[in-house]
Design an enzyme around this catalytic site. Structure first.
Site, PDB file in Angstrom:
ATOM      1  N   SER A   1      25.015  46.908  16.094  1.00 14.89           N
ATOM      2  CA  SER A   1      25.604  48.243  16.060  1.00 14.89           C
ATOM      3  C   SER A   1      24.535  49.270  16.379  1.00 14.89           C
ATOM      4  O   SER A   1      23.553  49.421  15.638  1.00 14.89           O
ATOM      5  CB  SER A   1      26.193  48.544  14.685  1.00 14.89           C
ATOM      6  OG  SER A   1      26.486  49.931  14.634  1.00 14.89           O
TER       7      SER A   1
ATOM      8  N   HIS B   1      27.762  47.055  20.045  1.00  9.24           N
ATOM      9  CA  HIS B   1      28.828  47.655  19.226  1.00  9.24           C
ATOM     10  C   HIS B   1      28.532  49.155  19.109  1.00  9.24           C
ATOM     11  O   HIS B   1      27.465  49.559  18.625  1.00  9.24           O
ATOM     12  CB  HIS B   1      28.839  46.994  17.847  1.00  9.24           C
ATOM     13  CG  HIS B   1      29.951  47.471  16.963  1.00  9.24           C
ATOM     14  ND1 HIS B   1      31.222  46.948  16.993  1.00  9.24           N
ATOM     15  CD2 HIS B   1      29.969  48.436  15.996  1.00  9.24           C
ATOM     16  CE1 HIS B   1      31.985  47.562  16.094  1.00  9.24           C
ATOM     17  NE2 HIS B   1      31.241  48.475  15.482  1.00  9.24           N
TER      18      HIS B   1
ATOM     19  N   ASP C   1      29.803  52.781  17.636  1.00 12.10           N
ATOM     20  CA  ASP C   1      30.639  53.395  16.606  1.00 12.10           C
ATOM     21  C   ASP C   1      30.873  54.872  16.894  1.00 12.10           C
ATOM     22  O   ASP C   1      29.940  55.674  16.842  1.00 12.10           O
ATOM     23  CB  ASP C   1      29.952  53.274  15.240  1.00 12.10           C
ATOM     24  CG  ASP C   1      29.954  51.842  14.738  1.00 12.10           C
ATOM     25  OD1 ASP C   1      31.045  51.266  14.624  1.00 12.10           O
ATOM     26  OD2 ASP C   1      28.859  51.297  14.477  1.00 12.10           O
TER      27      ASP C   1
ATOM     28  N   MET D   1      32.650  58.230  15.611  1.00 10.31           N
ATOM     29  CA  MET D   1      33.230  58.838  14.393  1.00 10.31           C
ATOM     30  C   MET D   1      33.505  60.312  14.627  1.00 10.31           C
ATOM     31  O   MET D   1      32.679  61.003  15.229  1.00 10.31           O
ATOM     32  CB  MET D   1      32.234  58.704  13.235  1.00 10.31           C
ATOM     33  CG  MET D   1      31.793  57.280  12.966  1.00 10.31           C
ATOM     34  SD  MET D   1      30.560  57.250  11.655  1.00 10.31           S
ATOM     35  CE  MET D   1      30.138  55.511  11.648  1.00 10.31           C
TER      36      MET D   1
ATOM     37  N   HIS E   1      34.129  50.967  18.896  1.00  9.85           N
ATOM     38  CA  HIS E   1      34.883  51.045  17.644  1.00  9.85           C
ATOM     39  C   HIS E   1      35.191  52.516  17.366  1.00  9.85           C
ATOM     40  O   HIS E   1      34.300  53.285  16.996  1.00  9.85           O
ATOM     41  CB  HIS E   1      34.012  50.421  16.537  1.00  9.85           C
ATOM     42  CG  HIS E   1      34.608  50.496  15.169  1.00  9.85           C
ATOM     43  ND1 HIS E   1      33.880  50.189  14.031  1.00  9.85           N
ATOM     44  CD2 HIS E   1      35.852  50.826  14.733  1.00  9.85           C
ATOM     45  CE1 HIS E   1      34.653  50.331  12.965  1.00  9.85           C
ATOM     46  NE2 HIS E   1      35.850  50.716  13.363  1.00  9.85           N
TER      47      HIS E   1
ATOM     48  N   MET F   1      36.511  55.329  15.222  1.00 12.65           N
ATOM     49  CA  MET F   1      36.886  55.760  13.873  1.00 12.65           C
ATOM     50  C   MET F   1      37.322  57.217  14.004  1.00 12.65           C
ATOM     51  O   MET F   1      36.632  58.140  13.538  1.00 12.65           O
ATOM     52  CB  MET F   1      35.697  55.595  12.920  1.00 12.65           C
ATOM     53  CG  MET F   1      35.490  54.143  12.515  1.00 12.65           C
ATOM     54  SD  MET F   1      33.826  53.814  11.917  1.00 12.65           S
ATOM     55  CE  MET F   1      33.002  53.490  13.477  1.00 12.65           C
TER      56      MET F   1
ATOM     57  N   MET G   1      36.959  45.422   8.399  1.00 14.47           N
ATOM     58  CA  MET G   1      35.863  46.241   7.863  1.00 14.47           C
ATOM     59  C   MET G   1      35.410  45.653   6.529  1.00 14.47           C
ATOM     60  O   MET G   1      36.218  45.500   5.598  1.00 14.47           O
ATOM     61  CB  MET G   1      36.320  47.689   7.650  1.00 14.47           C
ATOM     62  CG  MET G   1      36.632  48.472   8.922  1.00 14.47           C
ATOM     63  SD  MET G   1      35.320  48.470  10.158  1.00 14.47           S
ATOM     64  CE  MET G   1      33.940  49.181   9.243  1.00 14.47           C
TER      65      MET G   1
ATOM     66  N   GLY H   1      32.290  54.604   8.218  1.00 14.17           N
ATOM     67  CA  GLY H   1      31.696  55.942   8.225  1.00 14.17           C
ATOM     68  C   GLY H   1      30.178  55.935   8.198  1.00 14.17           C
ATOM     69  O   GLY H   1      29.554  56.882   8.671  1.00 14.17           O
TER      70      GLY H   1
ATOM     71  N   ASP I   1      32.662  43.784  10.362  1.00 17.00           N
ATOM     72  CA  ASP I   1      31.823  44.968  10.573  1.00 17.00           C
ATOM     73  C   ASP I   1      31.436  45.611   9.247  1.00 17.00           C
ATOM     74  O   ASP I   1      32.282  46.137   8.532  1.00 17.00           O
ATOM     75  CB  ASP I   1      32.607  45.965  11.447  1.00 17.00           C
ATOM     76  CG  ASP I   1      31.761  47.130  11.895  1.00 17.00           C
ATOM     77  OD1 ASP I   1      30.548  47.142  11.645  1.00 17.00           O
ATOM     78  OD2 ASP I   1      32.337  48.050  12.524  1.00 17.00           O
TER      79      ASP I   1
ATOM     80  N   SER J   1      22.105  47.835  10.425  1.00 19.79           N
ATOM     81  CA  SER J   1      20.839  47.995   9.692  1.00 19.79           C
ATOM     82  C   SER J   1      20.037  46.710   9.634  1.00 19.79           C
ATOM     83  O   SER J   1      18.804  46.747   9.763  1.00 19.79           O
ATOM     84  CB  SER J   1      21.117  48.442   8.259  1.00 19.79           C
ATOM     85  OG  SER J   1      22.001  49.508   8.265  1.00 19.79           O
TER      86      SER J   1
HETATM   87  C1  DX5 Z   1      30.514  51.514   9.817  1.00 21.32           C
HETATM   88  C2  DX5 Z   1      30.360  51.048  11.242  1.00 21.32           C
HETATM   89  C3  DX5 Z   1      29.524  49.841  11.370  1.00 21.32           C
HETATM   90  C4  DX5 Z   1      28.088  50.057  10.978  1.00 21.32           C
HETATM   91  C5  DX5 Z   1      27.541  48.742  10.516  1.00 21.32           C
HETATM   92  O1  DX5 Z   1      31.463  52.505   9.783  1.00 21.32           O
HETATM   93  O2  DX5 Z   1      31.621  50.740  11.794  1.00 21.32           O
HETATM   94  O3  DX5 Z   1      29.589  49.321  12.698  1.00 21.32           O
HETATM   95  O4  DX5 Z   1      27.301  50.549  12.022  1.00 21.32           O
HETATM   96  O5  DX5 Z   1      26.289  48.985  10.015  1.00 21.32           O
HETATM   97  P1  DX5 Z   1      25.592  48.016   8.957  1.00 21.32           P
HETATM   98  O6  DX5 Z   1      25.441  46.684   9.648  1.00 21.32           O
HETATM   99  O7  DX5 Z   1      24.300  48.708   8.709  1.00 21.32           O
HETATM  100  O8  DX5 Z   1      26.492  47.934   7.777  1.00 21.32           O
HETATM  101 ZN    ZN Z   2      31.706  49.565  13.746  1.00 24.05          ZN
END
Ligand code: DX5
Ligand code: ZN
Length: 226
Positions: free
Chosen positions: A16, A41, A43, A45, A74, A76, A145, A150, A183, A206
């Site tokens: 990610s 990936h 994200d 938001m 992805h 959100m 999830m 977020g 995820d 992370s």
């Molecule tokens: C959370 C995201 C994830 C996030 C995962 O809302 O959709 O894709 O980046 O990050 P880690 O692996 O750090 O939980």
């Molecule tokens: Zn994600």
């Protein structure tokens, strides 16, 4: 870009980019390009569906100039239908919308496919698997999830294993080809157990980017789930 089904027999790792160094994005993209990772990936938001704002179209456009692997986007965001064609034009290969953000999910899925992308549906931790019973065979990927969406860096929710098994059963029962993606909070401690329960794609933010050597971490994750 590569077809997601080419690799269906192997289990996939999707770093990610939310956890990447945004001041050195190209460097982190090249790391993923050259690593054993399978997908990027991304994200997106909107600060409405989730209490955070990440990055949007101009950043993805710049990233896509350098990415050499499948782009797994992805969303959100509320009312994702507004931007389906935009993300297709940006180069998204897989476009995932949230079940909780779609009033007419079937229509949204058809629109994503019509735009030439694979259609993904994400489920928040509180959303049961059985809401997909009537539609799972139309979906290319279900993203379970394993944290509340977020933010990166949250702790993995243990009930995810049950949801993966339940979804795997549903997919088999319907003779569907849907991929299962996980995820949130993925690391080398839970990766194997998730794959054993039926997961196909593991997103890791992370755990990859905050590690000392992200390339090696990706390699180790691939070994754990091989
Ligand atoms: C959370 C995201 C994830 C996030 C995962 O809302 O959709 O894709 O980046 O990050 P880690 O692996 O750090 O939980
Ligand atoms: Zn994600």
């Amino acid at each position: 870009m590569q077809s997601i089904y080419v690799l269906m027999d192997s289990k996939l790792i999707a770093p990610s980019m939310l956890a990447a160094d945004f001041a050195n994005l190209q460097q982190d993209i090249e790391m993923v390009n050259q690593s054993e990772a399978d997908w990027f990936h991304l994200d997106v938001m909107d600060g409405v569906f989730v209490p955070n704002i990440s990055f949007g179209m101009p950043v993805i456009k710049a990233m896509a100039k350098h990415t050499k692997k499948t782009l797994d986007v992805h969303l959100m965001i509320v009312d994702p239908d507004r931007y389906i064609n935009t993300f297709s034009d940006l180069g998204a290969d897989v476009l995932t919308v949230h079940y909780e953000a779609c009033t007419h999910l079937h229509r949204t899925i058809q629109a994503i496919k019509h735009a030439g992308m694979k259609a993904g549906v994400a489920l928040n931790p509180h959303t049961p698997i059985n809401v997909l019973e009537a539609i799972v065979h139309d979906i290319d990927l279900v993203c379970i999830m394993s944290v509340n969406p977020g933010f990166g860096g949250q702790s993995f929710i243990e009930n995810t294993y049950n949801k993966v098994s339940e979804l795997k059963n549903l997919i088999d029962q319907k003779e569907a080809k849907t991929l299962i993606e996980i995820d949130g909070g993925v690391n080398s401690d839970n990766a194997k157990k998730l794959v054993d329960a039926g997961a196909d794609v593991l997103v890791a933010g992370s755990f990859v980017f905050k590690s000392e050597n992200p390339t090696t971490t990706i390699k180790e994750l691939k070994q754990v789930i091989a």
